[in-house]
Design a protein around this motif. Structure first.
Motif, PDB file in Angstrom:
ATOM      1  N   ALA A 106      -8.075   4.129   6.947  1.00 28.91           N
ATOM      2  CA  ALA A 106      -8.331   4.957   5.769  1.00 28.91           C
ATOM      3  C   ALA A 106      -7.483   4.514   4.578  1.00 28.91           C
ATOM      4  N   LEU A 107      -6.223   4.180   4.828  1.00 29.42           N
ATOM      5  CA  LEU A 107      -5.355   3.721   3.736  1.00 29.42           C
ATOM      6  C   LEU A 107      -5.820   2.384   3.176  1.00 29.42           C
ATOM      7  N   LEU A 108      -6.252   1.490   4.059  1.00 30.22           N
ATOM      8  CA  LEU A 108      -6.767   0.203   3.590  1.00 30.22           C
ATOM      9  C   LEU A 108      -8.045   0.398   2.769  1.00 30.22           C
ATOM     10  N   ALA A 109      -8.921   1.258   3.241  1.00 26.78           N
ATOM     11  CA  ALA A 109     -10.163   1.510   2.513  1.00 26.78           C
ATOM     12  C   ALA A 109      -9.883   2.087   1.132  1.00 26.78           C
ATOM     13  N   GLN A 110      -8.899   2.977   1.045  1.00 26.25           N
ATOM     14  CA  GLN A 110      -8.536   3.553  -0.249  1.00 26.25           C
ATOM     15  C   GLN A 110      -7.939   2.509  -1.173  1.00 26.25           C
ATOM     16  N   ALA A 111      -7.064   1.644  -0.636  1.00 26.06           N
ATOM     17  CA  ALA A 111      -6.434   0.615  -1.458  1.00 26.06           C
ATOM     18  C   ALA A 111      -7.435  -0.424  -1.928  1.00 26.06           C
ATOM     19  N   ARG A 112      -8.481  -0.638  -1.136  1.00 32.64           N
ATOM     20  CA  ARG A 112      -9.471  -1.667  -1.474  1.00 32.64           C
ATOM     21  C   ARG A 112     -10.713  -1.089  -2.125  1.00 32.64           C
ATOM     22  N   ALA A 113     -10.762   0.247  -2.261  1.00 30.43           N
ATOM     23  CA  ALA A 113     -11.906   0.931  -2.883  1.00 30.43           C
ATOM     24  C   ALA A 113     -13.207   0.532  -2.195  1.00 30.43           C
ATOM     25  N   MET A 114     -13.225   0.662  -0.871  1.00 28.86           N
ATOM     26  CA  MET A 114     -14.421   0.319  -0.119  1.00 28.86           C
ATOM     27  C   MET A 114     -14.553   1.247   1.083  1.00 28.86           C
ATOM     28  N   ASP A 115     -15.697   1.202   1.727  1.00 23.57           N
ATOM     29  CA  ASP A 115     -15.972   2.052   2.875  1.00 23.57           C
ATOM     30  C   ASP A 115     -15.135   1.601   4.067  1.00 23.57           C
ATOM     31  N   ALA A 116     -14.528   2.549   4.762  1.00 30.46           N
ATOM     32  CA  ALA A 116     -13.684   2.215   5.907  1.00 30.46           C
ATOM     33  C   ALA A 116     -14.473   1.611   7.049  1.00 30.46           C
ATOM     34  N   SER A 117     -15.775   1.829   7.089  1.00 33.72           N
ATOM     35  CA  SER A 117     -16.591   1.281   8.169  1.00 33.72           C
ATOM     36  C   SER A 117     -17.064  -0.140   7.890  1.00 33.72           C
ATOM     37  N   VAL A 139       0.857  -1.192   0.000  1.00 30.14           N
ATOM     38  CA  VAL A 139       0.000   0.000   0.000  1.00 30.14           C
ATOM     39  C   VAL A 139       0.891   1.240   0.000  1.00 30.14           C
ATOM     40  N   GLU A 140       0.614   2.149  -0.905  1.00 26.65           N
ATOM     41  CA  GLU A 140       1.378   3.398  -0.990  1.00 26.65           C
ATOM     42  C   GLU A 140       0.967   4.305   0.162  1.00 26.65           C
ATOM     43  N   THR A 141       1.867   4.519   1.097  1.00 21.23           N
ATOM     44  CA  THR A 141       1.601   5.377   2.254  1.00 21.23           C
ATOM     45  C   THR A 141       2.535   6.579   2.216  1.00 21.23           C
ATOM     46  N   PRO A 142       2.190   7.682   2.911  1.00 27.06           N
ATOM     47  CA  PRO A 142       3.108   8.827   2.979  1.00 27.06           C
ATOM     48  C   PRO A 142       4.465   8.439   3.552  1.00 27.06           C
ATOM     49  N   THR A 143       4.486   7.528   4.509  1.00 28.94           N
ATOM     50  CA  THR A 143       5.758   7.098   5.097  1.00 28.94           C
ATOM     51  C   THR A 143       6.609   6.362   4.076  1.00 28.94           C
ATOM     52  N   LEU A 144       5.984   5.516   3.266  1.00 27.40           N
ATOM     53  CA  LEU A 144       6.722   4.791   2.236  1.00 27.40           C
ATOM     54  C   LEU A 144       7.309   5.766   1.221  1.00 27.40           C
TER      55      LEU A 144
END
Length: 251
Positions: free
Chosen positions: A182-193, A130-135
């Motif tokens: 939030a990063l996982l939800a963005q990578a998976r294109a789904m709702d974080a909840s 997952v592309e993160t700001p830290t990476l």
């Protein structure tokens, strides 16, 4: 397993089974036959030797496909004595294709399909970075100042609900569970909840999105799991009404 031969520890299917157990998942190769689970009994049998069905080695000679040199089975040294060849090892020993009369013939494909139908090969886990700001910051730092020491980081490996994917995230210790979600939800294109993040050792459900990774004990690395968010148990509700009065005394 299934009244069959023993699986060596170094066999890929054994490694996959153990990895599923350590990650808190029911082994995938058992899910089809035991959808409701099955109890495990662990025994230490490292000092016990298992024989291969008591059959003697083939005494004759054989020819390796694609080679002219002959080998005796007794002269062949196994990498791991007593092991059985897996389907993947068998396929890797076959040529990918052959050319006959100018036509390219696929060799491994049809054999793989046949093996898959009779004894499915263990599925490989797809690892997704997952592309993160830290990476991104670490990528820039390693290019601009490769000799400077890396700062403290948190490396997370998070397995999906069905165990077929593993998401790799490089995070800062002061990032929060909410940042990871939030990063996982963005990578998976789904709702974080729609999903929950938890661990099995020790069993912990990470519900507080303001909790930092450092405070959650997820530094420097951690293996986590995902599951579909479970609906909260509804509490019993009673409609208000008048309290019943005392029963009349008998006359």
């Amino acid at each position: 397993m299934f009244d069959g031969p023993f699986q060596p520890f170094y066999d890929p299917s054994t490694q996959r089974c153990l990895r599923d157990i350590l990650d808190g998942f029911f082994p995938s190769e058992l899910q089809r036959l035991y959808p409701n689970g099955v109890p495990f009994k662990v025994s230490d049998l490292r000092n016990q030797v298992y024989l291969e069905d008591g059959l003697d080695p083939f005494p004759g000679e054989g020819c390796v496909v694609g080679r002219q040199r002959m080998h005796k089975a007794l002269d062949r040294v196994e990498e791991h004595p007593g092991s059985r060849m897996t389907a993947e090892k068998f396929l890797n020993r076959l040529p990918k294709f052959v050319i006959r009369q100018g036509e390219v013939i696929d060799i491994r494909g049809p054999i793989r399909d046949t093996l898959q139908n009779c004894c499915p090969l263990p599925a490989r886990i797809q690892e997704i970075v997952v592309e993160t700001p830290t990476l991104a910051a670490e990528r820039d730092r390693s290019q601009e100042s490769p000799n400077t020491p890396a700062p403290p980081l948190s490396m997370l490996r998070i397995k999906s609900e069905n165990g077929e994917q593993a998401f790799l995230l490089m995070m800062q210790p002061d990032n929060t569970i909410g940042d990871v979600r939030a990063l996982l939800a963005q990578a998976r294109a789904m709702d974080a909840s729609a999903f929950e993040i938890f661990s099995t050792f020790p069993p912990t459900l990470y519900q507080d999105d303001t909790l930092t990774l450092q405070a959650a004990g997820l530094v420097p690395k951690a293996a986590l799991l995902l599951r579909a968010r479970r609906a909260p148990k509804s509490s019993l509700k009673f409609s208000p009404g008048p309290c019943p009065g005392p029963s009349p005394s008998p006359q």
